[in-house]
Design a protein around this motif. Structure first.
Motif, PDB file in Angstrom:
ATOM      1  N   ASN A 300       0.820  -1.209   0.000  1.00 49.23           N
ATOM      2  CA  ASN A 300       0.000   0.000   0.000  1.00 49.23           C
ATOM      3  C   ASN A 300       0.858   1.266   0.000  1.00 49.23           C
ATOM      4  N   LEU A 301       2.113   1.113  -0.365  1.00 50.42           N
ATOM      5  CA  LEU A 301       3.032   2.256  -0.385  1.00 50.42           C
ATOM      6  C   LEU A 301       3.490   2.506  -1.820  1.00 50.42           C
ATOM      7  N   PRO A 302       3.027   3.598  -2.449  1.00 52.44           N
ATOM      8  CA  PRO A 302       3.455   3.895  -3.826  1.00 52.44           C
ATOM      9  C   PRO A 302       4.886   4.426  -3.852  1.00 52.44           C
ATOM     10  N   GLN A 303       5.482   4.410  -5.040  1.00 52.73           N
ATOM     11  CA  GLN A 303       6.840   4.926  -5.168  1.00 52.73           C
ATOM     12  C   GLN A 303       6.882   6.435  -4.961  1.00 52.73           C
ATOM     13  N   THR A 304       5.915   7.118  -5.542  1.00 51.93           N
ATOM     14  CA  THR A 304       5.861   8.581  -5.466  1.00 51.93           C
ATOM     15  C   THR A 304       4.527   9.001  -4.859  1.00 51.93           C
ATOM     16  N   PRO A 305       4.408  10.246  -4.382  1.00 47.13           N
ATOM     17  CA  PRO A 305       3.135  10.709  -3.815  1.00 47.13           C
ATOM     18  C   PRO A 305       1.988  10.500  -4.795  1.00 47.13           C
ATOM     19  N   TRP A 306       0.906   9.885  -4.313  1.00 48.25           N
ATOM     20  CA  TRP A 306      -0.253   9.610  -5.153  1.00 48.25           C
ATOM     21  C   TRP A 306      -1.302  10.669  -4.862  1.00 48.25           C
ATOM     22  N   ILE A 307      -1.273  11.706  -5.666  1.00 43.11           N
ATOM     23  CA  ILE A 307      -2.194  12.835  -5.498  1.00 43.11           C
ATOM     24  C   ILE A 307      -2.865  13.096  -6.832  1.00 43.11           C
ATOM     25  N   ILE A 308      -4.178  13.038  -6.859  1.00 43.77           N
ATOM     26  CA  ILE A 308      -4.945  13.257  -8.078  1.00 43.77           C
ATOM     27  C   ILE A 308      -5.936  14.392  -7.835  1.00 43.77           C
ATOM     28  N   ASP A 309      -5.895  15.392  -8.720  1.00 45.43           N
ATOM     29  CA  ASP A 309      -6.776  16.571  -8.596  1.00 45.43           C
ATOM     30  C   ASP A 309      -6.684  17.188  -7.205  1.00 45.43           C
ATOM     31  N   GLY A 310      -5.462  17.236  -6.682  1.00 43.62           N
ATOM     32  CA  GLY A 310      -5.249  17.871  -5.384  1.00 43.62           C
ATOM     33  C   GLY A 310      -5.606  17.012  -4.195  1.00 43.62           C
ATOM     34  N   GLU A 311      -6.111  15.823  -4.416  1.00 48.12           N
ATOM     35  CA  GLU A 311      -6.513  14.945  -3.306  1.00 48.12           C
ATOM     36  C   GLU A 311      -5.507  13.811  -3.140  1.00 48.12           C
ATOM     37  N   ARG A 312      -4.985  13.674  -1.928  1.00 52.18           N
ATOM     38  CA  ARG A 312      -4.030  12.606  -1.630  1.00 52.18           C
ATOM     39  C   ARG A 312      -4.771  11.289  -1.456  1.00 52.18           C
ATOM     40  N   LYS A 313      -4.319  10.273  -2.192  1.00 53.02           N
ATOM     41  CA  LYS A 313      -4.968   8.973  -2.146  1.00 53.02           C
ATOM     42  C   LYS A 313      -4.376   8.060  -1.073  1.00 53.02           C
TER      43      LYS A 313
END
Length: 523
Positions: A300-313
């Protein structure tokens, strides 16, 4: 020994009368010896005056009614003490080539606008050095850069045309390239002063840069006539506040005809009222590169920050867990598109300090582990990136199928070798990756039956293959895929990176154990 010769006297006298400083007179006479430029300004004025006094009866100048030399010398010395005084008089060249003179009160140089006067003195150098020392950067050497207003090129061109005309009367010539560039003369004078004041050498290859930007609002319109005569040289640019950049002005000056220039701009240039101003003094350090190896222990840990349309996933990422500690220690900035140690104030670390930093990162989270943390060069980063497309990765994936399957239904996958697939940029990364179709190779697959809806797939692929999409197809964006090969709906439940083969290791039959290869983390 005074650098000017007898044949330089008419030009030197003409320039001095027009409001040109001694150092610019040296430049315009082609003096390329460093030592004379470094002399104190008052000493230069006195030496120049003595030089011009020698043999004055033999010196013939076409300057009607020149001011008495004693008076001019006194005015010159007054101008040294107050460089911001206004120069009331100047010499101008009329259209028929004659020189008209007005009473001259020399103060700010009409060519360099005070750059080689006030801004070469130790007092100014000390102010810059105070700013450098207060910046908090670590450095053992530095590169000093300056940015001059573009109108200085116009004024230098006008002075050169004046000198060229005067020398022509004496059957002499002076090419444009014979003039010593202002920036060169300035460095000859200031580099030793900076080195002495800061106690470090000036090195053109240094990663630490001190830059000074000069401006001269009073003469900012000097360049504007070039825009009408050479419009092709001045193109708007996104990052430029004005089209009249130094390079554009220089290009226009090479194109404009001498007679057109003389009609539009006075030769010699008018004397300004004030010296240049300093817009900014900035310190910056080149990027520092840190590399190492890491293991990730969470799906559950992505390589890079997972942020879409300003919302952190997801709450964190490998990038953040490692970089946050580095950014704090190096006192650096991070760019938004990558983890980088930009403009670091601290750059010197002992091996023990790096080891302690690595331990701090590892203790901060149970989701990742870092090892082999180290400072590396830019060249080393290039070596790490070499052969990226040739690397091979081995994965283990748990696959779910919508249709019940038997062991025989998946065995055919074991026989497929070097399968070429076309992958359109996956929907899940489209917000941070350019849209493209990439061809990748699945070298081999090995299946292990689990139950009627699950099997484990071990596969060896070319680096850069999107494994999840190879399994479920990503709505047809990856072709072929496991679902299409089996004619079922398939999805991936778990995915682990098991091994990474570099080209050299693949050829030698050796594998790296459960770890990522050396990874560029910070630039």
């Amino acid at each position: 020994m005074f650098p000017l010769t007898e044949e330089n006297k008419p030009v030197a006298q003409l320039l001095l009368n027009s409001g040109t400083c001694p150092r610019c007179i040296f430049r315009l006479c082609g003096v390329d010896v460093h030592v004379p430029y470094k002399l104190p300004y008052k000493e230069l004025v006195n030496d120049l005056q003595k030089f011009l006094e020698t043999g004055k009866d033999e010196l013939i100048l076409e300057v009607p009614n020149p001011p008495p030399k004693k008076i001019r010398l006194q005015e010159l010395e007054d101008g040294i003490d107050n460089l911001s005084q206004n120069g009331e008089g100047r010499i101008s060249v009329t259209e028929d080539g004659n020189i008209a003179s007005k009473n001259s009160n020399l103060s700010v140089c009409n060519v360099c606008l005070g750059i080689l006067q006030e801004f070469c003195e130790k007092e100014f150098i000390k102010k810059v050095c105070q700013k450098v020392e207060a910046s908090g950067f670590e450095f053992t050497n530095l590169v000093f850069s300056v940015s001059f207003p573009p109108q200085l090129s116009v004024r230098e061109h006008a002075a050169w045309l004046l000198v060229k005309q005067e020398m022509g009367k004496h059957s002499l010539s002076l090419g444009r390239n014979d003039i010593v560039p202002l920036k060169e003369a300035y460095k000859w004078i200031t580099h030793p002063l900076f080195s002495e004041e800061l106690g470090v050498p000036i090195d053109g290859k240094s990663l630490f840069e001190v830059s000074v930007v000069f401006a001269h609002p009073e003469t900012v319109e000097d360049c504007h006539f070039l825009g009408a005569i050479c419009p092709d040289c001045f193109k708007p640019a996104k990052n430029k506040q004005s089209v009249f950049t130094r390079m554009a002005v220089m290009k226009a000056l090479t194109k404009i005809k001498e007679e057109d220039f003389r009609k539009q701009f006075p030769c010699p240039p008018n004397s300004p009222k004030a010296v240049c101003t300093v817009l900014e003094i900035e310190c910056a350090h080149g990027a520092v590169f840190v590399a190492g190896r890491y293991n990730k222990y969470s799906r559950n840990l992505p390589q890079t920050p997972w942020i879409i349309d300003g919302e952190r996933k997801l709450e964190s990422s490998v990038e953040e867990l490692i970089s946050d500690h580095l950014l704090t220690v190096f006192k650096a900035e991070r760019r938004p598109f990558a983890i980088e140690l930009v403009n670091p104030h601290r750059v010197h670390f002992t091996p023990q300090e790096i080891k302690e930093l690595q331990q701090k990162i590892n203790k901060s989270s149970n989701k990742i582990q870092v090892r082999d943390l180290q400072l590396v060069t830019r060249e080393a980063i290039g070596h790490m990136k070499e052969g990226e497309e040739d690397k091979t990765k081995t994965y283990s994936a748990l696959i779910w199928t919508s249709t019940a399957i038997q062991k025989k239904d998946i065995e055919f996958l074991n026989d497929i070798k070097d399968l070429k697939i076309d992958q359109k940029t996956p929907l899940r990364v489209l917000h941070r990756r350019p849209l493209a179709v990439r061809t990748r190779v699945v070298h081999s697959m090995e299946t292990h039956y689990v139950d009627e809806h699950h099997f484990r797939l071990c596969l060896k692929t070319q680096a850069g293959t999107y494994i999840k999409e190879f399994v479920h197809g990503d709505f047809g964006r990856t072709k072929p895929n496991i679902g299409s090969l089996m004619n079922v709906t398939a999805d991936i439940l778990e995915l682990d990176v098991e091994k990474v083969w570099t080209p050299k290791e693949r050829d030698q039959g050796r594998l790296q154990k459960m770890e990522r290869p050396p990874v560029l983390m910070y630039r």
